[in-house]
Write a protein that holds these residues in place. Structure first.
Motif, PDB file in Angstrom:
ATOM      1  N   ASN A  75      36.262  50.504  47.922  1.00 19.84           N
ATOM      2  CA  ASN A  75      35.131  50.609  47.417  1.00 19.84           C
ATOM      3  C   ASN A  75      34.100  50.031  48.507  1.00 19.84           C
ATOM      4  N   GLN A  76      34.878  49.185  49.400  1.00 15.23           N
ATOM      5  CA  GLN A  76      33.915  48.482  50.546  1.00 15.23           C
ATOM      6  C   GLN A  76      33.940  49.523  51.547  1.00 15.23           C
ATOM      7  N   LEU A  77      34.713  50.316  51.775  1.00 12.84           N
ATOM      8  CA  LEU A  77      34.889  51.342  52.787  1.00 12.84           C
ATOM      9  C   LEU A  77      33.888  52.535  52.503  1.00 12.84           C
ATOM     10  N   GLU A  78      34.183  52.716  51.083  1.00 12.24           N
ATOM     11  CA  GLU A  78      33.298  53.792  50.489  1.00 12.24           C
ATOM     12  C   GLU A  78      31.693  53.408  50.925  1.00 12.24           C
ATOM     13  N   ARG A  79      31.304  52.233  50.454  1.00 14.80           N
ATOM     14  CA  ARG A  79      29.831  51.811  50.690  1.00 14.80           C
ATOM     15  C   ARG A  79      29.480  52.036  52.153  1.00 14.80           C
TER      16      ARG A  79
ATOM     17  N   SER B 219      32.644  61.302  50.654  1.00 15.64           N
ATOM     18  CA  SER B 219      33.356  61.337  49.434  1.00 15.64           C
ATOM     19  C   SER B 219      34.430  60.653  49.102  1.00 15.64           C
ATOM     20  N   PRO B 220      34.618  60.325  47.906  1.00 13.37           N
ATOM     21  CA  PRO B 220      35.930  59.551  47.770  1.00 13.37           C
ATOM     22  C   PRO B 220      37.046  60.236  48.082  1.00 13.37           C
ATOM     23  N   LYS B 221      36.781  61.801  47.930  1.00 11.53           N
ATOM     24  CA  LYS B 221      38.084  62.559  48.142  1.00 11.53           C
ATOM     25  C   LYS B 221      38.561  62.574  49.443  1.00 11.53           C
ATOM     26  N   THR B 222      37.315  62.596  50.492  1.00  6.93           N
ATOM     27  CA  THR B 222      37.890  62.629  51.916  1.00  6.93           C
ATOM     28  C   THR B 222      37.900  61.288  52.196  1.00  6.93           C
ATOM     29  N   LEU B 223      37.535  60.234  51.746  1.00  5.78           N
ATOM     30  CA  LEU B 223      38.050  58.964  52.106  1.00  5.78           C
ATOM     31  C   LEU B 223      39.455  58.710  51.648  1.00  5.78           C
ATOM     32  N   SER B 224      39.909  59.183  50.653  1.00  2.00           N
ATOM     33  CA  SER B 224      41.290  58.936  50.402  1.00  2.00           C
ATOM     34  C   SER B 224      42.346  59.746  51.040  1.00  2.00           C
ATOM     35  N   GLU B 225      41.992  61.019  51.612  1.00  2.00           N
ATOM     36  CA  GLU B 225      42.438  61.966  52.444  1.00  2.00           C
ATOM     37  C   GLU B 225      42.772  61.255  53.767  1.00  2.00           C
ATOM     38  N   ARG B 226      41.710  60.729  54.206  1.00  2.00           N
ATOM     39  CA  ARG B 226      41.542  60.209  55.685  1.00  2.00           C
ATOM     40  C   ARG B 226      42.518  58.862  55.646  1.00  2.00           C
ATOM     41  N   LEU B 227      42.458  58.078  54.395  1.00  2.00           N
ATOM     42  CA  LEU B 227      43.254  56.699  54.668  1.00  2.00           C
ATOM     43  C   LEU B 227      44.627  57.296  54.290  1.00  2.00           C
ATOM     44  N   ARG B 228      44.880  58.116  53.544  1.00  2.00           N
ATOM     45  CA  ARG B 228      46.317  58.698  53.504  1.00  2.00           C
ATOM     46  C   ARG B 228      47.053  59.021  54.525  1.00  2.00           C
ATOM     47  N   SER B 229      46.248  59.820  55.650  1.00  2.00           N
ATOM     48  CA  SER B 229      46.874  60.256  56.867  1.00  2.00           C
ATOM     49  C   SER B 229      46.641  59.262  57.734  1.00  2.00           C
ATOM     50  N   LEU B 230      45.988  58.341  57.785  1.00  2.00           N
ATOM     51  CA  LEU B 230      46.063  56.989  58.848  1.00  2.00           C
ATOM     52  C   LEU B 230      47.234  56.235  58.246  1.00  2.00           C
TER      53      LEU B 230
ATOM     54  N   ARG C  31      48.381  49.895  53.430  1.00  2.00           N
ATOM     55  CA  ARG C  31      47.802  49.893  52.103  1.00  2.00           C
ATOM     56  C   ARG C  31      48.682  48.800  51.144  1.00  2.00           C
ATOM     57  N   ARG C  32      47.927  47.920  50.737  1.00  2.00           N
ATOM     58  CA  ARG C  32      48.643  46.844  49.884  1.00  2.00           C
ATOM     59  C   ARG C  32      48.073  46.978  48.423  1.00  2.00           C
ATOM     60  N   THR C  33      48.826  47.018  47.444  1.00  2.00           N
ATOM     61  CA  THR C  33      48.162  47.034  46.056  1.00  2.00           C
ATOM     62  C   THR C  33      48.654  45.745  45.447  1.00  2.00           C
ATOM     63  N   PHE C  34      47.626  45.205  44.547  1.00  2.00           N
ATOM     64  CA  PHE C  34      47.950  43.895  43.730  1.00  2.00           C
ATOM     65  C   PHE C  34      47.766  44.337  42.286  1.00  2.00           C
ATOM     66  N   ALA C  35      48.816  43.733  41.730  1.00  2.00           N
ATOM     67  CA  ALA C  35      48.852  44.001  40.335  1.00  2.00           C
ATOM     68  C   ALA C  35      48.050  43.255  39.540  1.00  2.00           C
ATOM     69  N   GLU C  36      46.728  43.642  39.577  1.00  2.00           N
ATOM     70  CA  GLU C  36      45.737  42.886  38.713  1.00  2.00           C
ATOM     71  C   GLU C  36      44.963  43.899  37.883  1.00  2.00           C
ATOM     72  N   VAL C  37      44.178  43.447  37.013  1.00  2.00           N
ATOM     73  CA  VAL C  37      43.453  44.257  36.221  1.00  2.00           C
ATOM     74  C   VAL C  37      42.000  44.069  36.445  1.00  2.00           C
ATOM     75  N   PRO C  38      41.107  44.913  37.154  1.00  2.00           N
ATOM     76  CA  PRO C  38      41.585  46.272  37.383  1.00  2.00           C
ATOM     77  C   PRO C  38      42.725  46.109  38.790  1.00  2.00           C
ATOM     78  N   PRO C  39      43.379  47.169  38.970  1.00  2.00           N
ATOM     79  CA  PRO C  39      44.127  46.986  40.101  1.00  2.00           C
ATOM     80  C   PRO C  39      43.438  46.829  41.517  1.00  2.00           C
ATOM     81  N   ARG C  40      43.872  46.175  42.475  1.00  2.00           N
ATOM     82  CA  ARG C  40      43.163  45.982  43.725  1.00  2.00           C
ATOM     83  C   ARG C  40      44.016  46.475  44.664  1.00  2.00           C
ATOM     84  N   VAL C  41      43.208  47.487  45.780  1.00  4.91           N
ATOM     85  CA  VAL C  41      44.206  47.915  46.790  1.00  4.91           C
ATOM     86  C   VAL C  41      43.497  47.492  47.851  1.00  4.91           C
ATOM     87  N   GLU C  42      44.085  47.315  48.937  1.00  3.06           N
ATOM     88  CA  GLU C  42      43.354  46.612  50.245  1.00  3.06           C
ATOM     89  C   GLU C  42      44.071  47.482  51.533  1.00  3.06           C
ATOM     90  N   TYR C  43      43.103  47.696  52.288  1.00  2.00           N
ATOM     91  CA  TYR C  43      43.345  48.219  53.539  1.00  2.00           C
ATOM     92  C   TYR C  43      43.388  47.591  54.675  1.00  2.00           C
TER      93      TYR C  43
END
Lengths: 111, 111
Positions: free
Chosen positions: A43-47, A53-64, A72-84
């Protein structure tokens, strides 16, 4: 001052051309710039990347991530947290981008 | 380490993208590499850039001259002598290319 002279033209071209490939792309550059300042959530990157667009951001992040430039680190929280964040390969790229930026500002973009 | 944060996305992208544009192109890179080692005549460049056609070499040289990256000096001799060298703008570009090369060699081209 002398550029490395190689026996094989491809050896002289490949590293520069592949680096240029990675850097080409507006959003890629901006994502790396943002992550150079520290770990960010989606969300921070998106802002920050006003207009992406969220789709483009996802694609670029995946390709990087596939390229090994970010992790990419995911944290098992509610809601789940993902950090790059940038990997070492990504951090090294920041220096290259900065040298291109300072050249461009001095000689090409009249800023 | 932090990439310059700009208010305008275009300001953040333009200098890097324009620098990447200039550097993209195998022969352009190799011509700059050769001239980084010193002044060269057309024939010397042609020999060094194994495989380039005289037509392509002329075109690349003209475009680099228009871009202000190289200068062309003609000497009124018989036969006429024409020499090419890097301008200050061209010499500055050598540093950028070297930083891309060393990144590419370390991270992308496995050399």
């Amino acid at each position: 001052m002398e550029l490395t002279k190689s026996n094989h033209l491809d050896d002289a071209v490949c590293p520069v051309a592949r680096t240029a490939d990675i850097i080409s792309g507006k959003w890629t550059l901006l994502i790396i710039r943002d992550l150079a300042a520290g770990v960010k959530r989606f969300n921070q990157l998106e802002r920050s990347l006003n207009g992406i667009s969220p789709k483009t951001l996802s694609e670029r992040l995946r390709s990087l991530e596939e390229e090994g430039i970010i992790t990419r680190r995911t944290f098992a929280e509610v809601p789940p947290r993902v950090e790059y964040s940038l990997t070492e390969k990504g951090l090294d790229l920041v220096y290259v981008i900065e040298s291109m930026r300072s050249y461009g500002k001095r000689w090409l973009c009249n800023q």
